[in-house]
Design a protein around this motif. Sequence first.
Motif: not given
Length: 327
Positions: A11-20
Amino acid sequence: MMKLSIMRDFLESGASEELVHSLLENWGFEQDSVQFLRASSNFVFVFERNGEKYILRVTPNGNRNKLMEEVSLLSFLSMNEVRVNMPVQSKHGNMVEEAKSDFGIFQAVVFRFLSGTQYEIEELSERQLYLWGEALGNLHSCSKQFLNTNTHSVRNDTVQQLAELNSSLPQSESLARRELEAIKTRLMTLEINQDNYGIIHFDFELDNLIWDGDNVQIIDFESSVGHWYTADIAFALRDLFEGNVDFSNKSFQLYLEGYRSKMHVTDGEINVIPMFLRLHELITFASLLRIVDVENDLNNPQWVTALRKKLQSKIDDYRDGLKRRGK
């Protein structure tokens, strides 16, 4: 619930949105419609496609075979008029899609969005208490039919569950390990037959029910497992029974009346509910010990610190309960 470290890092990673978004591409979605809902054993998002709402459930390092078993069960239940949130095929014809990231492998399933109302137990009318029990009885009745048409064996599930408990409880938790042995001894005395043992939801609490008038819609089958059907009654009503198992409680009697309208259960099986509640507490305790895997670090986000404190308090409460029971 997933480990706190995984929740924090994702949740704190900026890469999570890209993965989703990369996972959602498998189904198609409207940009800017994705909203985070919650995190527990997985991450849950709501999104829109062609003007309709859907649920995306993302599981870190999940068991693909178990996810497919869940999909198969949901499909069967839906065909038998049990109201569940049905999974949706991806563009590639798959019910489960995967993506790799620095956090590991993530499995994704998309479900249709169910509209309706959720209640707290004190808000339920007498009729709704009956309908709640009726819905669980109907679910168990249908799951029996599923077992008759499916090769899935459920009898080893409890054995595996107890083995996992045994391996996950630290040797230092002597009271918890003693409790486990007592529960194992009691479970060995229980009969297993096609009428009292099968696939249960495992978390038929009100949090996982969405009411459409008098129609009970059921979500979150991810924890479904082979077990005694009575355990599902115990697990569903654990808030009602908190601190005191009172079988004369009017709410329980209404629930049981509804359940028995769809599914047979003996008084002897009902009397085992206190033991199943002890089992659920022990499972929760072992799970919390695994979940709280981050130190009380000032560098943690505030929400992590608050959640860690809340979970640690629950661990302490369970330990206190075990001490009282051991006296």
